[in-house]
Design a protein around this motif. Sequence first.
Motif, PDB file in Angstrom:
ATOM      1  N   GLU A   1     103.538 -65.319 115.884  1.00  0.00           N
ATOM      2  CA  GLU A   1     104.566 -65.885 116.758  1.00  0.00           C
ATOM      3  C   GLU A   1     104.544 -65.264 118.153  1.00  0.00           C
ATOM      4  N   ASN A   2     104.160 -64.001 118.235  1.00  0.00           N
ATOM      5  CA  ASN A   2     104.259 -63.278 119.502  1.00  0.00           C
ATOM      6  C   ASN A   2     102.958 -63.173 120.283  1.00  0.00           C
ATOM      7  N   VAL A   3     101.842 -63.523 119.661  1.00  0.00           N
ATOM      8  CA  VAL A   3     100.558 -63.325 120.309  1.00  0.00           C
ATOM      9  C   VAL A   3     100.292 -64.477 121.298  1.00  0.00           C
ATOM     10  N   MET A   4      99.483 -64.203 122.309  1.00  0.00           N
ATOM     11  CA  MET A   4      99.167 -65.222 123.314  1.00  0.00           C
ATOM     12  C   MET A   4      98.042 -66.121 122.826  1.00  0.00           C
ATOM     13  N   VAL A   5      98.303 -67.422 122.798  1.00  0.00           N
ATOM     14  CA  VAL A   5      97.332 -68.368 122.261  1.00  0.00           C
ATOM     15  C   VAL A   5      96.706 -69.139 123.424  1.00  0.00           C
ATOM     16  N   THR A   6      95.384 -69.246 123.459  1.00  0.00           N
ATOM     17  CA  THR A   6      94.703 -69.833 124.626  1.00  0.00           C
ATOM     18  C   THR A   6      93.674 -70.910 124.275  1.00  0.00           C
ATOM     19  N   ARG A   7      93.303 -71.027 123.015  1.00  0.00           N
ATOM     20  CA  ARG A   7      92.188 -71.907 122.653  1.00  0.00           C
ATOM     21  C   ARG A   7      92.377 -73.333 123.174  1.00  0.00           C
ATOM     22  N   HIS A   8      93.609 -73.863 123.105  1.00  0.00           N
ATOM     23  CA  HIS A   8      93.824 -75.259 123.501  1.00  0.00           C
ATOM     24  C   HIS A   8      93.564 -75.479 124.992  1.00  0.00           C
ATOM     25  N   TYR A   9      93.767 -74.465 125.805  1.00  0.00           N
ATOM     26  CA  TYR A   9      93.448 -74.624 127.224  1.00  0.00           C
ATOM     27  C   TYR A   9      91.938 -74.771 127.403  1.00  0.00           C
ATOM     28  N   PHE A  10      91.163 -73.962 126.671  1.00  0.00           N
ATOM     29  CA  PHE A  10      89.698 -74.076 126.737  1.00  0.00           C
ATOM     30  C   PHE A  10      89.229 -75.434 126.245  1.00  0.00           C
TER      31      PHE A  10
ATOM     32  N   ALA B   1     105.417 -55.659 114.860  1.00  0.00           N
ATOM     33  CA  ALA B   1     104.804 -56.940 115.206  1.00  0.00           C
ATOM     34  C   ALA B   1     104.605 -57.031 116.717  1.00  0.00           C
ATOM     35  N   ASN B   2     105.577 -56.550 117.478  1.00  0.00           N
ATOM     36  CA  ASN B   2     105.427 -56.557 118.935  1.00  0.00           C
ATOM     37  C   ASN B   2     104.311 -55.632 119.394  1.00  0.00           C
ATOM     38  N   ILE B   3     104.219 -54.480 118.769  1.00  0.00           N
ATOM     39  CA  ILE B   3     103.158 -53.542 119.130  1.00  0.00           C
ATOM     40  C   ILE B   3     101.792 -54.172 118.895  1.00  0.00           C
ATOM     41  N   ILE B   4     101.615 -54.772 117.729  1.00  0.00           N
ATOM     42  CA  ILE B   4     100.302 -55.343 117.406  1.00  0.00           C
ATOM     43  C   ILE B   4     100.009 -56.555 118.287  1.00  0.00           C
ATOM     44  N   ALA B   5     101.005 -57.409 118.516  1.00  0.00           N
ATOM     45  CA  ALA B   5     100.774 -58.581 119.365  1.00  0.00           C
ATOM     46  C   ALA B   5     100.418 -58.144 120.786  1.00  0.00           C
ATOM     47  N   SER B   6     101.165 -57.178 121.332  1.00  0.00           N
ATOM     48  CA  SER B   6     100.859 -56.673 122.677  1.00  0.00           C
ATOM     49  C   SER B   6      99.466 -56.067 122.718  1.00  0.00           C
ATOM     50  N   GLY B   7      99.162 -55.273 121.721  1.00  0.00           N
ATOM     51  CA  GLY B   7      97.870 -54.616 121.672  1.00  0.00           C
ATOM     52  C   GLY B   7      96.734 -55.625 121.577  1.00  0.00           C
ATOM     53  N   LEU B   8      96.899 -56.647 120.737  1.00  0.00           N
ATOM     54  CA  LEU B   8      95.872 -57.673 120.619  1.00  0.00           C
ATOM     55  C   LEU B   8      95.693 -58.418 121.940  1.00  0.00           C
TER      56      LEU B   8
END
Lengths: 333, 333, 333, 333
Positions: free
Chosen positions: D129-138, D308-315
Amino acid sequence: MGIDLSMYSVRTDLALEAKEMASGRYGDAIPGVHTEALEDDDMKVTKMHISTAEGGQAVGKLPGHYITIEVPRLREQDSDLQDRVATRFAQEFAPFLQRIGLGKEAKALIIGLGNNNVTPDALGPLVVENVMVTRHYFELMPDQVSPGYRPVSAVAPGVLGTTGIETSEIVQGIVEKSRPDFVIAIDALASRALERVNTTIQIADTGIHPGSGVGNKRKGLTQEFLGVPVIAIGVPTVVYASTIVNSTMDMMLGHFKNQTSKTDQIFGMLDSMEENERLQLVKEVLDPVGHNLLVTPKDIDQFIEDIANIIASGLNAALHDAIDQDNVAAYTH
Amino acid sequence: MGIDLSMYSVRTDLALEAKEMASGRYGDAIPGVHTEALEDDDMKVTKMHISTAEGGQAVGKLPGHYITIEVPRLREQDSDLQDRVATRFAQEFAPFLQRIGLGKEAKALIIGLGNNNVTPDALGPLVVENVMVTRHYFELMPDQVSPGYRPVSAVAPGVLGTTGIETSEIVQGIVEKSRPDFVIAIDALASRALERVNTTIQIADTGIHPGSGVGNKRKGLTQEFLGVPVIAIGVPTVVYASTIVNSTMDMMLGHFKNQTSKTDQIFGMLDSMEENERLQLVKEVLDPVGHNLLVTPKDIDQFIEDIANIIASGLNAALHDAIDQDNVAAYTH
Amino acid sequence: MGIDLSMYSVRTDLALEAKEMASGRYGDAIPGVHTEALEDDDMKVTKMHISTAEGGQAVGKLPGHYITIEVPRLREQDSDLQDRVATRFAQEFAPFLQRIGLGKEAKALIIGLGNNNVTPDALGPLVVENVMVTRHYFELMPDQVSPGYRPVSAVAPGVLGTTGIETSEIVQGIVEKSRPDFVIAIDALASRALERVNTTIQIADTGIHPGSGVGNKRKGLTQEFLGVPVIAIGVPTVVYASTIVNSTMDMMLGHFKNQTSKTDQIFGMLDSMEENERLQLVKEVLDPVGHNLLVTPKDIDQFIEDIANIIASGLNAALHDAIDQDNVAAYTH
Amino acid sequence: MGIDLSMYSVRTDLALEAKEMASGRYGDAIPGVHTEALEDDDMKVTKMHISTAEGGQAVGKLPGHYITIEVPRLREQDSDLQDRVATRFAQEFAPFLQRIGLGKEAKALIIGLGNNNVTPDALGPLVVENVMVTRHYFELMPDQVSPGYRPVSAVAPGVLGTTGIETSEIVQGIVEKSRPDFVIAIDALASRALERVNTTIQIADTGIHPGSGVGNKRKGLTQEFLGVPVIAIGVPTVVYASTIVNSTMDMMLGHFKNQTSKTDQIFGMLDSMEENERLQLVKEVLDPVGHNLLVTPKDIDQFIEDIANIIASGLNAALHDAIDQDNVAAYTH
């Protein structure tokens, strides 16, 4: 500004557990403590009356009436069993009110103690959310209220750590303004035994007393402080890691005593220690390294929701004659 | 037992909108109403002072101080913009307190009005959840509180429909017990215009007054009733379907007036009607068929969370000198 | 990287609305479109069969079978009515499956479209959460499954904006691996009329087709793409501000036509415009200023939960013979 | 139809714990196992490389690379510490990818294992839910994507108990359709020690292997099954009651050995038992009475959100060069 004051609502021991511990010392018949139990396949209902200060001291609980409903299978998500527990709760709660002199018109204020954002501490707020509230109809359109209902109000006042105000003071203010005849306080408890967590409901007419320690100047939710009777409904939802260890050691000793007489060889001095001594020893090891956490079962989200529904349904049926005690679930979503 | 009394907290109009409507009738200079506005690319801050009863009557709002922060792009989930709005809120709120005589040590009680389970009405409870609470440190360990903080408490008292008790009475009880020097009440509002929803924050020192109608016997959150000043912070989160229709018609008229002088041919009598007349006409059609619903934008979940964070951050910085007003976001999660 | 691709799941029009619009142009009898309606006090069930491409073109919907259940009082939180709607849904859905050749053993995959964190778009995920899932029992212990059940699986695949992958591709991958005999796709829709929002359920065997515009290269959830029949269940939960305005103008014209013949004097050219022309005019005004928002009723949280329960209960009863269609609510929490 | 298959995602042991247990038997130098550790005041980072099958057998883990980040104070809700952990995670994760041959353009699919409605099992879905998703832009507008980003997609596939489909099969289907170059699977783990719960993050390139028992026919998330490398990120969030008891006994023995040589008198045979023997004994007592529950700390709601925030930010920082690894928190809400 770093100490944690938020755990206000998780502290009370179950009277039943206190009694069990005391019985070890006193034998079954403790003077001033009268107990009767009814059991069927799914539920055990124990009524305890502590009639004297001595009895209270022996058990370590205040004099008063206690009802404990134990349902070992309550964590199995059996919705039929849940309905039967709600019905039974209603059947016990209604006469409990009458026994302490609260009639069918007596106005109730339900206080949901605890923190909505901490799942095992959210029982009180969840009950408040699900319970049927009627007081405003009596206030705003008294002539249109159907017979068979009484005025019921419900508030979740929050916890000291999130409000900055003693919960008992908030409740006192609400009682003074809304003038109920009695208060029902719902609270999540800490248990001595993992198996009691989310399987046991306790009803007591002794109010709620804050623990010792940091909170020792804190006021309780009691008849003395609020001016009206306070009935406490508690469900153990957490347990200290140390009590899991200790009660398991206890079970191990019992287990092996059935098999051999040489438990002293297996357990050494642990075998001959008093339970409290051993608990001290466990704490002595866990506390300094921060391991004596309060823990809760993994599936707490579902458990809390189920039990909140049981209590809300049971209260609806017990408080309003117009609601059928044999079909309590129909009135709560 | 079927009427809906739960909408208590969504009712107030924005002073700015009231003023705009009045200006149509009075021209820009309304006696007893002083307005000044500051605008940059992203925000417009309007300060209004209604100094006389006549001015209040002209505008349809109570005499008092009003600040409105309008941020048209606030729904775009731009976290940098959100930080700047929080900072600006803090920079406006701190002097606002001083102007009405509330010093840096004055004790604040923050009241989060509204219903946690109705997303567009959950603003108040969400702010309470996110704001920094300090009163208990002052009470329990006054000598350990760092300088630069004041006692702040925060309660979400629920709504009449879920508690059965007038919110104002609950707050009155809490004020009497916890003795704050002033109250800050956060509330979700209804707006006249869809574009104001979730883009506008209003601050006022006039308290919160329940609407007319069913609630006409109901008490407000006012200095008169509570005994201490009440500062209201409101954000429009809902709008009536009828006002969407009406304000769109208004825009359509304006739009075509720029293009043609024959708007009467296009719009017939709608063109010459007073705005209020036309609104009545719209309601006359929508109300009987149940279509005059309160609506909210589809993405309300995210908007409410964002604005609650802005207000909580802004309040933390405005209330405590120790919190840097230029970096407000760091203190709220 | 700023465009909004997240609204994938809110787009479909109701066939009933399309038919109503078409009827205005064609009169009631559109060739290739067969409609029958059954109505009682609370519900209206309309079955439409579009049997030819011409009929489809006339109505603006694909050829196929459509069932619409309209329940104007569905927003009133009457739990008895909700149970009856769930029962009715089950009674319509079971024969619908048989009519398109899906027997009692046919394996179902339920796809809950939409975004869990956007309340009016969370219908699909909520149904998936509440529906009874049985496929794994058939896979892991086939001999222990009681008679009267079929294999049902259920997935909420998320939306493009949060996954980065076309929802239809995710579903295609799951279909290829889990090999269901048919797919049921639950989706939140946009409606032309505020009164349909949260009061109407549509069932169709035409699958789900992405809208035009940005998504024009996007693949739908269709038999052509997935290789198995796709039944779509849709509930309108949002409405564009422009359609509220337009349909209200429509109602105003109708309202006054009953009272006077001079509506052209009141409404000018608005009176004589085609509905679509007028909608264009409304959009022309709202779109540039960003006011043509998708909106949803204020009480959407409760509505969505209620309708998700109705559909989950109805599906459980329709898919499994062992579940009593007359008492659907007992099997869903 | 009553067995519980829902616990799929809580099962893996930490490699570090496995190694510690093995070291007891082998001494510190286990052939084929290379370990190095870096420690500062707040964090301990251990890198383990199991290079041979023999090493793997000795430790009880598959050959591969493991990184463990231990942060004992992580439960203290110190947001500054959390930012530093996220930064450190990013600094470890980026070279980890390169070491196993995954370049800066390699396409990532993030799989959030676990059940959103069971708080201690919700880590995976929360990261998604918190991670940045980009595939659809590509995919949809490749020429408009700024440099410094790679295609990232993210799905929370649910658990077998709520979908009815093996999670690995769902993921396999999604991998075949969306064609990532590698998979990152986030999972909640069970730990041997209460102190590791919510304080430890493990990264491994060995994929995720289902446990034995009921699931022994079940397929894992592995390169072998999915055809692309699988990096597992795990955080222990639960612990069995039996392991709390056992590890406490261990601590007690250690505690008293420092004080006296006569631990055999205190603990009897418990003293001389192998740790595994003693654990068996504890389970023997707890399992039959249903007390060997998986438990989680009381404050799990806050912990899970923080991690979850730590891992999402880190990823986000590790996967995209355009995101500053020194200021990871700015890109996640």
